[in-house]
Design an enzyme around this catalytic site. Sequence first.
Site, PDB file in Angstrom:
ATOM      1  N   HIS A   1       0.837  -1.204   0.000  1.00 56.69           N
ATOM      2  CA  HIS A   1       0.000   0.000   0.000  1.00 56.69           C
ATOM      3  C   HIS A   1       0.874   1.257   0.000  1.00 56.69           C
ATOM      4  CE1 HIS A   1      -3.590   2.439   1.223  1.00 56.69           C
ATOM      5  NE2 HIS A   1      -2.629   3.216   1.707  1.00 56.69           N
ATOM      6  N   GLU A   2       1.786   1.322   0.959  1.00 55.45           N
ATOM      7  CA  GLU A   2       2.623   2.520   1.061  1.00 55.45           C
ATOM      8  C   GLU A   2       3.545   2.660  -0.157  1.00 55.45           C
ATOM      9  OE1 GLU A   2       1.793   4.646   3.102  1.00 55.45           O
ATOM     10  OE2 GLU A   2       0.563   3.436   4.435  1.00 55.45           O
TER      11      GLU A   2
ATOM     12  N   HIS B   1       4.044   6.704  -6.762  1.00 55.33           N
ATOM     13  CA  HIS B   1       3.329   7.836  -7.350  1.00 55.33           C
ATOM     14  C   HIS B   1       4.251   9.062  -7.402  1.00 55.33           C
ATOM     15  CE1 HIS B   1      -0.901   9.936  -7.511  1.00 55.33           C
ATOM     16  NE2 HIS B   1      -0.284   9.913  -8.671  1.00 55.33           N
TER      17      HIS B   1
ATOM     18  N   HIS C   1       1.981   4.785  -2.833  1.00 58.21           N
ATOM     19  CA  HIS C   1       2.169   6.226  -2.631  1.00 58.21           C
ATOM     20  C   HIS C   1       3.572   6.652  -3.070  1.00 58.21           C
ATOM     21  CE1 HIS C   1      -1.572   7.067  -0.652  1.00 58.21           C
ATOM     22  NE2 HIS C   1      -1.332   6.284   0.380  1.00 58.21           N
TER      23      HIS C   1
END
Length: 685
Positions: free
Chosen positions: A467-468, A474, A471
């Site tokens: 999940h992290e 991105h 980020h």
Amino acid sequence: MTSNNPLLVPVTEFIDYSSIKTEHIVPAIKQLLTENKALIEEIAARPAPLTWDSFVEFLAVNSSQLWRAWNVVNHLNSVVNTPELRAAYNEILPIITEYSTWIGLNKDLYHHYKALHNSAEFDTLSLSQQRVITLALRDFKLSGVELEGNDKERYAQISEQLANTSQKFSENSLDAVDNWAHYVLSKDELTGIPEDTLVAAAEAAKADGKDGYKFTLKMPSYLPVMQYARNGKLREIMYRGYSTIASDQGDTRFDNSDNIEQLLRLRQEESHLLGFKNFADMQLETRMANTAEQVISFLRDLASRAKPYALKDIDTLKAFAKEKLAIDSLNPWDYAYVSEQLRQQKYTYSDEEIKQYLPEDTVLKGFFAIVKTLYQVDFAPIAISTWHPDVKVFAVQENNQTIGYIYFDLYARVGKQSGAWVGSERSRHIYNDNTITPIVYLTCNFTPPTANKPALLSPDDLITLFHESGHALHALLSKVKEPAASPFSSVEWDAIELPSQFMENFVWEWEVMEPMTRHWETNQKLPHDLFAKMLAAKNFQSGMQTVRQIEFALFDMLIHQKTEKLTIQDVLDILNQVRQEVAVIIPPTWNRFPHNFSHLFAGGYGAGYYSYKWAEVLSADAYSLFEENRTPQGSTVNPDIGRQFKDKILAVGGSMPAAEFFKAYRGRDPQPEALLRHNGMLENI
């Protein structure tokens, strides 16, 4: 302390974290603030219209050192918090808040942006540059630039009070956790708890000069007790401690009740000053969602679909507890334990069993491999200064060129905020012949290694890491040249979770999971039948988990939709009403969940927690394109689709509205069916 101050190095250079001392912080930030304020005053006094290069670009280049230094200080405050660092941080926080407010209220700067927007040059700028200007004008209005007189003065006061109160909320949460401990002398009281948790607890007690075992409210200590301890009294003690963090029901030195009331009052006053009915409406000015009513309708619709599954989950759990564990009625501290027992019986495996195959080094190696396949980038370890010996740093490379850097800080420790998050030290910036590469922090709170065992990740830890990483990728893979159009600067808050939740999907693919596994003792790969059990359990209690997230999101939106002043009792009453509507587990009256809800009161998610579910629709639909284009071997790890995701979502950053980049990628607007399917909530109950 401005000479040889590591916070004052040029933005093109690495920060020497190991050399940063507390006494560096205040002088460095004050010096940079003074220099930047003089620069802005000089620019503001110039005649309009200014050009992109002489105004917007010039400001971005010359303010980058200040904001990079502040990002570093902010980060250190979260990961290596000490009384001295906290004092320095709290000394500088009002000053930098005042400066940010001053910029937002600066009419001369605002008029320069308006003049540039209305000039002939605007039409010659790139779409990304045009968006930077358009968003700046919007943000000036949301920063009170059109206020006058007493309203303008009051807005500045509110901004400072909001920053200080959020910081105090965060400090109370951290201190409440760090100051809570429960010691157990007899191992007989700890039956069922995994051995590595017991070893860590024994080491923690010894470090305190005590016998026995020390348990804390940090996740690596708390969660194994709640999941595995047969001792119901111990689970109750831990649950009560965790459920009353920073509240009147816990250690009252750290009670956040007043801070919650203050934050809600200030947010409401701020929104009124800016002409909005409530804080929720103000926040949604910068979101994909248009109105609070639209969000509430979205959440309630999702709740109506999920609650039947959640009720079925609860019925199954209660029947199992009664028949197999002789527990006639479930207390709140029983649910995690009974759920784990049910899962082990139903799927004949435990998270602890999977964990033995997930040593951190092998996980990272496998993770880097999947990212290379999807996005054609490599991670090369580099040796540079960090804030803690456990931190690992990698250069991210594309076509043998370094495009960014990432710091992994993965273990829980005293002085480090709970949870997991990604922060940015600096954003990508290309101007003239200069290229500034992005630097990001990926922070988690996993169980650290011991003297005899490496760091092992649980399945939930693995999902958190992926999940992290979404980020982080991105920020790292953005091709946007302007920092003000970078992902973290301008992607709508309810779309920012798209890349992170998207990456979670790959954990459930065997060709992704298998290379990440190695039993830490035998070196054997994870058996496929064990993975199959894990996959079969993927949607175990997904109904319960979904309504719990909806509970948080609906509570958040409702308290921020209120126009009247709320007491802490009003806040708790609203939460209870939400629970009666959507929840299937009702906590005790002494539960104080809001008092440690840092996302809402210290993390920027106020009137925005719905973003997780909103973006989950986007991410599931985005991933469905991989499912529709499996490789001949049946894999979703399709580099061609990965390249599309990279080019049409990650690379565009915030250079266009999220609705546009999603449609460019998917060829249509988002649809919720993929999310419901992924969660096993399309079949009939």
